[in-house]
Design a protein around this motif. Structure first.
Motif, PDB file in Angstrom:
ATOM      1  N   LEU A  55       0.826  -1.198   0.000  1.00 49.07           N
ATOM      2  CA  LEU A  55       0.000   0.000   0.000  1.00 49.07           C
ATOM      3  C   LEU A  55       0.866   1.257   0.000  1.00 49.07           C
ATOM      4  N   GLN A  56       1.894   1.260   0.853  1.00 45.80           N
ATOM      5  CA  GLN A  56       2.785   2.407   0.911  1.00 45.80           C
ATOM      6  C   GLN A  56       3.502   2.607  -0.421  1.00 45.80           C
ATOM      7  N   MET A  57       3.943   1.518  -1.029  1.00 46.37           N
ATOM      8  CA  MET A  57       4.638   1.613  -2.306  1.00 46.37           C
ATOM      9  C   MET A  57       3.711   2.163  -3.388  1.00 46.37           C
ATOM     10  N   ALA A  58       2.427   1.751  -3.350  1.00 47.16           N
ATOM     11  CA  ALA A  58       1.462   2.259  -4.320  1.00 47.16           C
ATOM     12  C   ALA A  58       1.253   3.763  -4.161  1.00 47.16           C
ATOM     13  N   ILE A  59       1.201   4.227  -2.912  1.00 45.25           N
ATOM     14  CA  ILE A  59       1.010   5.662  -2.656  1.00 45.25           C
ATOM     15  C   ILE A  59       2.204   6.460  -3.172  1.00 45.25           C
ATOM     16  N   TYR A  60       3.418   5.996  -2.869  1.00 43.29           N
ATOM     17  CA  TYR A  60       4.608   6.694  -3.346  1.00 43.29           C
ATOM     18  C   TYR A  60       4.682   6.683  -4.875  1.00 43.29           C
ATOM     19  N   THR A  61       4.258   5.586  -5.490  1.00 52.48           N
ATOM     20  CA  THR A  61       4.240   5.500  -6.950  1.00 52.48           C
ATOM     21  C   THR A  61       3.297   6.536  -7.542  1.00 52.48           C
ATOM     22  N   LEU A  62       2.118   6.687  -6.938  1.00 54.84           N
ATOM     23  CA  LEU A  62       1.165   7.697  -7.394  1.00 54.84           C
ATOM     24  C   LEU A  62       1.741   9.105  -7.243  1.00 54.84           C
ATOM     25  N   PHE A  63       2.481   9.336  -6.154  1.00 59.91           N
ATOM     26  CA  PHE A  63       3.128  10.645  -5.966  1.00 59.91           C
ATOM     27  C   PHE A  63       4.109  10.930  -7.097  1.00 59.91           C
ATOM     28  N   VAL A  64       4.909   9.927  -7.451  1.00 60.00           N
ATOM     29  CA  VAL A  64       5.906  10.111  -8.502  1.00 60.00           C
ATOM     30  C   VAL A  64       5.237  10.372  -9.847  1.00 60.00           C
ATOM     31  N   LEU A  65       4.307   9.493 -10.217  1.00 60.05           N
ATOM     32  CA  LEU A  65       3.655   9.614 -11.518  1.00 60.05           C
ATOM     33  C   LEU A  65       2.809  10.887 -11.605  1.00 60.05           C
ATOM     34  N   GLY A  66       2.009  11.144 -10.547  1.00 57.77           N
ATOM     35  CA  GLY A  66       1.174  12.335 -10.557  1.00 57.77           C
ATOM     36  C   GLY A  66       1.980  13.614 -10.507  1.00 57.77           C
ATOM     37  N   GLY A  67       3.002  13.650  -9.639  1.00 59.22           N
ATOM     38  CA  GLY A  67       3.824  14.845  -9.516  1.00 59.22           C
ATOM     39  C   GLY A  67       4.609  15.145 -10.770  1.00 59.22           C
ATOM     40  N   GLN A  68       5.214  14.112 -11.356  1.00 60.86           N
ATOM     41  CA  GLN A  68       6.010  14.316 -12.566  1.00 60.86           C
ATOM     42  C   GLN A  68       5.141  14.752 -13.742  1.00 60.86           C
ATOM     43  N   GLY A  92      10.586   8.053  -1.098  1.00 62.84           N
ATOM     44  CA  GLY A  92       9.845   6.961  -0.479  1.00 62.84           C
ATOM     45  C   GLY A  92      10.076   5.638  -1.185  1.00 62.84           C
ATOM     46  N   LEU A  93      10.117   5.642  -2.524  1.00 64.99           N
ATOM     47  CA  LEU A  93      10.366   4.413  -3.275  1.00 64.99           C
ATOM     48  C   LEU A  93      11.791   3.916  -3.068  1.00 64.99           C
ATOM     49  N   ILE A  94      12.727   4.855  -2.969  1.00 65.68           N
ATOM     50  CA  ILE A  94      14.103   4.465  -2.661  1.00 65.68           C
ATOM     51  C   ILE A  94      14.155   3.793  -1.299  1.00 65.68           C
ATOM     52  N   PHE A  95      13.441   4.370  -0.358  1.00 70.66           N
ATOM     53  CA  PHE A  95      13.394   3.894   1.022  1.00 70.66           C
ATOM     54  C   PHE A  95      12.717   2.529   1.113  1.00 70.66           C
ATOM     55  N   LYS A  96      11.608   2.334   0.380  1.00 71.79           N
ATOM     56  CA  LYS A  96      10.840   1.099   0.456  1.00 71.79           C
ATOM     57  C   LYS A  96      11.362   0.002  -0.463  1.00 71.79           C
ATOM     58  N   VAL A  97      11.945   0.397  -1.610  1.00 76.77           N
ATOM     59  CA  VAL A  97      12.399  -0.611  -2.570  1.00 76.77           C
ATOM     60  C   VAL A  97      13.875  -0.389  -2.902  1.00 76.77           C
ATOM     61  N   SER A  98      14.137   0.472  -3.873  1.00 76.86           N
ATOM     62  CA  SER A  98      15.526   0.734  -4.277  1.00 76.86           C
ATOM     63  C   SER A  98      15.558   1.965  -5.165  1.00 76.86           C
ATOM     64  N   SER A  99      16.756   2.487  -5.394  1.00 75.25           N
ATOM     65  CA  SER A  99      16.907   3.640  -6.279  1.00 75.25           C
ATOM     66  C   SER A  99      16.571   3.254  -7.713  1.00 75.25           C
ATOM     67  N   LEU A 100      16.869   2.010  -8.090  1.00 78.29           N
ATOM     68  CA  LEU A 100      16.554   1.561  -9.446  1.00 78.29           C
ATOM     69  C   LEU A 100      15.052   1.545  -9.672  1.00 78.29           C
ATOM     70  N   PHE A 101      14.305   1.106  -8.674  1.00 76.19           N
ATOM     71  CA  PHE A 101      12.849   1.083  -8.823  1.00 76.19           C
ATOM     72  C   PHE A 101      12.301   2.497  -8.938  1.00 76.19           C
ATOM     73  N   ALA A 102      12.849   3.434  -8.156  1.00 78.98           N
ATOM     74  CA  ALA A 102      12.421   4.830  -8.257  1.00 78.98           C
ATOM     75  C   ALA A 102      12.685   5.372  -9.656  1.00 78.98           C
ATOM     76  N   GLY A 103      13.827   4.994 -10.238  1.00 80.19           N
ATOM     77  CA  GLY A 103      14.136   5.408 -11.602  1.00 80.19           C
ATOM     78  C   GLY A 103      13.183   4.801 -12.615  1.00 80.19           C
ATOM     79  N   ILE A 104      12.813   3.547 -12.394  1.00 83.56           N
ATOM     80  CA  ILE A 104      11.880   2.874 -13.298  1.00 83.56           C
ATOM     81  C   ILE A 104      10.516   3.557 -13.276  1.00 83.56           C
ATOM     82  N   ILE A 105      10.043   3.915 -12.091  1.00 79.10           N
ATOM     83  CA  ILE A 105       8.750   4.601 -11.992  1.00 79.10           C
ATOM     84  C   ILE A 105       8.818   5.963 -12.679  1.00 79.10           C
TER      85      ILE A 105
END
Length: 375
Positions: free
Chosen positions: A40-53, A298-311
């Motif tokens: 759930l937390q990862m989904a919220i951070y993903t929405l922040f990245v996609l929506g914000g960008q 948040g994505l770096i914190f919960k998963v990895s920097s690579l995942f944050a880059g992928i999003i």
């Protein structure tokens, strides 16, 4: 996978918790929530990245379309929205669930060094990003920005010990292709005529921006892993606020040193949609990029920097699609294909996390059974 499905009911298979495998029966009703809290937390951070960008990109385009001319102002709004995060510091929980594993908190001097270093890198990233966008077509700029995923993979391998599986490699390839396809769509930016020297400058600056962003992601993950070691929302907010504060100060120096600030009043007066619209555009652009920053950290914190880059790469094809809806751009087959490939790459990466999650659950359950049998 089959073994995980045959486990006796009531066994605890929580992955993210570092607590002892024995749980109080009174808390059994909360097992489902705890089990899926990470997702759930990862989904919220993903929405922040996609929506914000996506929102920040669209508002940035509206800024230029309606008469905005200051590259320094366009750069500043990417960082200057950090005050909107300050109130959340007082409402976030500062308790670290893994506090027992933290042997020593980092000193203020070390934390300040981290924030200042990342802030300077962020300022360099924002400035070079804006210069690149000024001198090269938008489609070419988007293609070059997509190369940050390659830089990110490289830095993640050496700095963060990232392991690559077939699903992750498949995700990297698909997401890179989806962004590359955008270069073939017709764009009004392709008609912009610039000198060879300015085009070269824009090209180099965009490459530098892509590398800087990738390095920021990997260094942020390294800082959390090796120095900060706090798994709290407050740690994420502190990282975002302080590095954006430093970046804003650096950019402000450039704004005043260049003399660009003298033209801001005239720019606001001549803005096509009015003064209020000008201010609101800058304000909401700042908010959007802050949401992006918090989501990335948040994505770096919960998963990895690579995942944050992928999003982040996933968001590149989304912006043109949103432009079709809100800015009445034409929808093309290339945009649709790019979006499908991006989603495919995202699902491929998520499937790898599902396999890792399942493997960890199975191992923890086997360990629990082994401990129970010995007892």
């Amino acid at each position: 996978m089959g073994e995980a499905q045959q486990l006796p009911p009531g066994r605890r298979v929580e992955v993210q918790s570092t607590e002892d495998v024995n749980i109080d029966p009174k808390t059994s009703s909360f097992q489902w929530l705890r089990r899926y809290r990470w997702w759930l937390q990862m989904a919220i951070y993903t929405l922040f990245v996609l929506g914000g960008q996506s929102t920040g990109t669209l508002l940035g385009r509206l800024y230029y379309d309606n008469g905005g001319k200051s590259n320094w102002m366009a750069t500043l709004v990417q960082c200057a929205g950090f005050p909107v995060l300050i109130p959340f510091l007082f409402t976030s929980n500062s308790k670290n669930p893994n506090a027992e594993f933290v042997t020593k908190k980092p000193s203020i001097l070390i934390l300040a060094s981290i924030y200042v270093s990342l802030g300077i890198f962020l300022a360099a990233d924002c400035v070079t990003y804006s210069i690149g966008l000024q001198y090269i077509p938008v489609t070419t700029h988007t293609l070059i920005v997509a190369t940050h995923l390659g830089f990110n993979a490289l830095f993640s391998y050496f700095l963060n010990g990232q392991k690559f599986t077939p699903y992750i490699l498949n995700s990297l390839v698909l997401l890179t292709i989806s962004s590359t396809l955008l270069v073939f769509r017709k764009d009004s930016g392709d008609s912009n005529k610039t000198s060879k020297a300015k085009y070269a400058l824009g090209f180099i600056c965009t490459i530098v921006a892509a590398a800087c962003y990738a390095l920021i992601l990997s260094l942020t993950q390294l800082s959390f892993q090796k120095i900060i070691k706090q798994e709290t929302l407050k740690a994420i907010l502190n990282m975002s606020i302080y590095q954006n504060l430093v970046a804003s100060l650096v950019i402000l120096i450039g704004l005043f040193a260049s003399g660009d600030w003298k033209n801001l009043n005239e720019e606001m007066v001549t803005f096509k949609t009015g003064k209020v619209s000008y201010v609101m555009n800058l304000f909401w652009t700042s908010v959007a990029w802050q949401a992006f920053a918090v989501g990335s950290i948040g994505l770096i914190f919960k998963v990895s920097s690579l995942f944050a880059g992928i999003i982040s790469i996933l968001g590149l094809p989304i912006a043109p699609v949103l432009a079709v809806i809100f800015l009445h751009d034409n929808m093309t087959g290339l945009k649709a294909i790019a979006m499908v490939l991006a989603m495919w790459g995202f699902v491929s990466y998520m499937y790898q996390h599902y396999l890792d999650d399942l493997k960890t659950k199975t191992k923890r359950t086997e360990d629990e059974i082994s401990v129970t049998e010995r007892g």
